[in-house]
Design an enzyme around this catalytic site. Structure first.
Site, PDB file in Angstrom:
ATOM      1  N   ASP B  18       0.950  -1.274  -0.064  1.00 56.83           N
ATOM      2  CA  ASP B  18      -0.138  -0.026  -0.069  1.00 56.83           C
ATOM      3  C   ASP B  18       0.988   1.262  -0.031  1.00 56.83           C
ATOM      4  O   ASP B  18       1.709   1.366   0.714  1.00 56.83           O
ATOM      5  CB  ASP B  18      -0.979   0.052   1.310  1.00 56.83           C
ATOM      6  CG  ASP B  18      -1.965   0.945   1.342  1.00 56.83           C
ATOM      7  OD1 ASP B  18      -3.129   0.642   1.231  1.00 56.83           O
ATOM      8  OD2 ASP B  18      -1.663   2.232   1.138  1.00 56.83           O
ATOM      9  N   ASP B 107      -3.909   2.366  -5.667  1.00 57.85           N
ATOM     10  CA  ASP B 107      -2.714   2.511  -4.743  1.00 57.85           C
ATOM     11  C   ASP B 107      -2.249   1.390  -3.889  1.00 57.85           C
ATOM     12  O   ASP B 107      -1.538   1.526  -2.932  1.00 57.85           O
ATOM     13  CB  ASP B 107      -2.894   3.946  -3.980  1.00 57.85           C
ATOM     14  CG  ASP B 107      -3.987   3.856  -2.986  1.00 57.85           C
ATOM     15  OD1 ASP B 107      -4.780   2.812  -2.892  1.00 57.85           O
ATOM     16  OD2 ASP B 107      -3.957   4.601  -1.904  1.00 57.85           O
ATOM     17  N   GLU B 108      -2.772   0.205  -4.170  1.00 62.35           N
ATOM     18  CA  GLU B 108      -2.242  -0.863  -3.643  1.00 62.35           C
ATOM     19  C   GLU B 108      -2.261  -2.060  -4.505  1.00 62.35           C
ATOM     20  O   GLU B 108      -2.775  -1.999  -5.603  1.00 62.35           O
ATOM     21  CB  GLU B 108      -3.459  -0.984  -2.434  1.00 62.35           C
ATOM     22  CG  GLU B 108      -4.879  -1.312  -2.968  1.00 62.35           C
ATOM     23  CD  GLU B 108      -6.041  -1.512  -1.612  1.00 62.35           C
ATOM     24  OE1 GLU B 108      -5.523  -2.090  -0.776  1.00 62.35           O
ATOM     25  OE2 GLU B 108      -7.043  -1.398  -1.917  1.00 62.35           O
TER      26      GLU B 108
END
Lengths: 374, 409
Positions: B18, B107-108
């Site tokens: 993350d 975003d992960e």
């Protein structure tokens, strides 16, 4: 109406009728079946005639050899009457009706069934002898079975939901395709009496299926009568009427390629066994199997994440350069199930062009490869 | 001890990665002046905020007005989606070398470490190396969580944020989740969390008192998942290909417009971007919706199902124009517009027998255009109506720089 008839043939006729009768409908008459008893004259015995329709297609079938004491017509619930015949024992069954209540006597039971008024049953067309085309039944069943599996089940491709039925001069052709594969078969024995005709219609696949079922060994000719939107097919004991599929069947001749330069002869049994083995390692989501044709052998390979992989080898007579294609094994198995010749010829061009399976000149199966590699 | 990663799904090791305060960190990286200051990225609402801003209570999804009340000296930036995409791509590229199978999101990312122990050693080492390499080469800090399933990996990461590394040893999943707050469980949103809190169910261990039937009665199908999840078991199959329910591209415009050519230009541009993503994911779509918002804040939306599943611009655009005619009926300028695609299926690899020549050529054309755009940016090729945007809107290497690029994926 008063009639006595053998149970088994009547039961069989009901079973055929159940292909037409929908399980439920908002129109009660559609789930019923009209039974008409006609007395014999002289040496000919009486007969019963069953009629049923779902308003789009229907069946008229004759059960001969009945003792008809009193002619008449009754309309009975199809599924219930079929079940009575199935559950009953004994050779004969007797039907006795006064109005809407019908008494059915079998060896050990007697039923009273509530039917419908025959006046409420939809009109069933008769068969017009005039203008009907005779078709030799010799190869008909086989032709139906050898193309039927390729029919599309997608309603969006409406024209492909039936089999193309074509008479070219004296040749009968049948074609089915779902857009990914195409089965084509022809027979030279279509037109009898030497007349040459042309005809091209798309017949719904359930109509063809029913025709296959009503054909018996005694049949030599099926008469086909065409109208603008309907077709009627008559065999010795039955008449099927059906709407036609109103659509443009794609130009099938354009997709049966003639320029395949690689020819491989395969043993049907060996290929079928290899395909079935390879299919064991595929899933609903990933159906791709890689076929590699090298000198003298065919190798099938597939790998599926979370399942595993398999390699199967089978000998061939191929001597050319190595070629690799990806197919859905189900589409090959479907074909091999109905193709009963001991060997099959495979014609290939390259990895992105259709493969052509041939068994004799009359039966061609065209299959598009997958665009993924394994 | 490192267990063998078997293919039976028993010995899996999932790594969750993350990026900390994603957009805000990038802005701080780009502009040293912003470092150590509360930075908020977003238009209207917070899309991302730096840890400095979070200290004041700012959270993603909060309105900017409220954020400014909490933290009046926050620096608010509109952000640029395309810049961020560059950074994620760079990070995923590094991660892919460590993680053979990866599923990436905005975003992960999740990766499966099964079978890499002999090559890379203990998973914890993979996490450490990954963090170090990303910081060294991209300059961003990431949080890594490692566990036996996706849920545990993500929750482990969450417990170690920011710039953390957490490893839940095999067999300790149940104990690990027990002390986490219920809101950490996937599938427990604010509403469910509030409901559980009312029943004094605060920690995950509290949930274990409830039977399967009670869960089902309370939350339906989702309840059954929770029953498993509060015991440290993830009900989602790992690496099942995820098909998004919608893919949308939306934007506010620089100045409100009623110019039909300009509106079409925007919609075509947005549709092209969305379809490029759809093709990249190997999907086909069967439904499209057009969304607009007028200057007086009234919003309209119209959609249509496509005749057949497709990934080709030419089959979709006529439908978009039809939908636009249905929503753009007033003589009021538009401030916002977007296209939303839905009803996805995996593109069938089976080649078509009766494919028309046009179909084949269009597929090849889009493959070629996509390749050009992947390499030289979206604006390397401008098509059809979107030509009206040329010269009007600033472009960068990724395409037109839109005022408020939608971040929906």
């Amino acid at each position: 109406m008063k009639a006595i008839t053998a149970r088994a043939p009547l039961h069989e006729a009901f079973q055929l009728a159940m292909n037409v009768v929908p399980p439920r409908s908002t129109i009660p008459a559609v789930t019923h079946l009209k039974l008409t008893a006609t007395a014999g004259s002289g040496k000919t015995p009486g007969h019963l005639e069953l009629a049923c329709t779902d308003l789009e297609f229907g069946l008229l079938i004759t059960v001969s050899g009945a003792q008809v004491k009193e002619e008449g017509t009754v309309v009975l619930p199809a599924a219930r009457m079929g079940a009575i015949l199935r559950e009953s024992e004994g050779e004969d069954v007797s039907l006795d009706s006064d109005g809407t209540l019908t008494h059915v006597h079998t060896s050990d039971a007697s039923f009273k069934i509530v039917g419908l008024d025959p006046a409420d049953f939809p009109a069933v067309p008769g068969f017009e002898e005039q203008g009907a085309i005779p078709i030799d039944t010799k190869d008909l069943s086989e032709m139906i079975r050898k193309t039927q599996f390729a029919v599309s089940s997608e309603v969006v491709r409406y024209a492909l939901t039936g089999q193309l039925f074509e008479i070219h001069g004296k040749e009968l052709r049948m074609v089915a395709s779902d857009g990914k594969r195409l089965a084509f078969i022809k027979s030279r024995t279509a037109g009898r009496g030497g007349e040459s005709r042309n005809l091209r219609v798309i017949v719904p696949t359930k109509t063809m299926n029913l025709l296959d079922r009503v054909l018996t060994d005694r049949d030599e000719t099926v008469w086909i009568h065409l109208e603008e939107t309907q077709v009627r097919l008559k065999t010795s004991r039955a008449m099927i009427f059906s709407r036609l599929i109103d659509g443009n069947f794609p130009d099938y001749e354009a997709v049966i390629p003639a320029d395949r330069d690689k020819k491989i002869t395969l043993n049907r049994e060996a290929l079928f066994a290899a395909v079935r083995k390879a299919a064991l390692m595929t899933t609903d989501k990933s159906r791709a199997v890689r076929f590699t044709f090298a000198k003298g052998k065919l190798t099938l390979f597939t790998r599926t994440a979370d399942v595993g992989e398999v390699t199967v080898e089978t000998p061939t007579d191929y001597e050319g350069e190595e070629i690799e294609l990806t197919f859905n094994p189900e589409y090959i198995a479907d074909y091999l199930k109905v193709m009963t010749d001991p060997s099959v010829e495979l014609h290939l061009k390259d990895r992105s062009s259709a493969a052509v399976f041939k068994a004799g000149k009359e039966y061609v199966y065209v299959l598009m490869p997958l665009t993924v590699s394994v | 001890m490192v267990r063998d990663g078997g293919s039976d799904g028993v010995g899996r090791t999932i790594l969750h990665l993350d990026i900390d305060a994603f957009f805000a960190s990038i802005e701080q990286l780009k502009n040293p002046y912003l470092r150590g200051k509360p930075v908020i990225v977003g238009a209207g609402v917070i899309a991302s905020c730096s840890y400095e801003a979070r200290r004041y209570g700012c959270r993603a999804g909060m309105s900017l007005r409220q954020a400014l009340r909490l933290c009046p000296h926050a620096i608010i930036l509109e952000g640029n989606q395309h810049t961020y995409a560059c950074f994620t791509e760079a990070i995923w590229e590094i991660a892919r070398r460590w993680l053979p199978e990866m599923e990436t999101y905005l975003d992960e990312a999740y990766g499966d470490l099964a079978g890499t122990e002999k090559l890379f050693g203990h998973p914890r080492r993979v996490g450490e190396e990954l963090k170090r390499e990303i910081l060294e080469r991209v300059g961003l800090r990431v949080t890594v969580g490692i566990g036996a399933n996706r849920m545990v990996a993500k929750m482990a990461g969450k417990s170690a944020k920011p710039d953390g590394l957490a490893f839940v040893p095999w067999g300790e999943e149940e104990a690990f989740v027990a002390d986490r707050p219920v809101g950490d469980l996937p599938g427990v949103g604010p509403a469910t969390e509030a409901m559980l809190r009312e029943m004094n169910l605060l920690k995950v261990r509290d949930l274990r008192a409830l039977s399967r039937e009670v869960f089902k009665a309370m939350l339906g199908k989702n309840g059954l998942h929770l029953y498993e999840r509060c015991r440290g078991r993830d009900t989602r199959p790992v690496h099942e290909r995820e098909i998004p329910t919608t893919i949308s591209r939306e934007t506010s415009v620089h100045r409100p417009t009623g110019d039909a050519a300009e509106i079409r230009a925007f919609l075509q541009y947005l549709a092209e971007r969305a379809l490029r993503t759809i093709r990249k994911l190997g999907l086909v779509t069967r439904a499209v919706r057009v969304r607009v918002r007028y200057e007086d804040a009234r919003g309209e939306e119209a959609g249509q199902t496509l005749d057949r599943a497709t990934d080709v611009d030419e089959e979709v655009l006529p439908v978009i124009w039809k939908c636009l005619d249905r929503v753009f009926t007033r003589r009021v300028n538009l401030t916002h517009m977007g296209v939303v695609f839905s009803k996805f299926a995996v593109a069938d690899p089976q080649a078509e027998l009766f494919e028309t020549v046009r179909d084949a050529r269009l597929s090849r054309l889009h493959a070629a255009v996509d390749a050009i755009r992947d390499r030289f940016g979206h604006s390397a090729v401008t098509a059809g109506a979107s030509i009206a945007l040329l010269g009007k809107i600033h472009q960068d290497g990724y395409g037109y720089v839109l005022r408020c690029p939608s971040l929906t994926k």
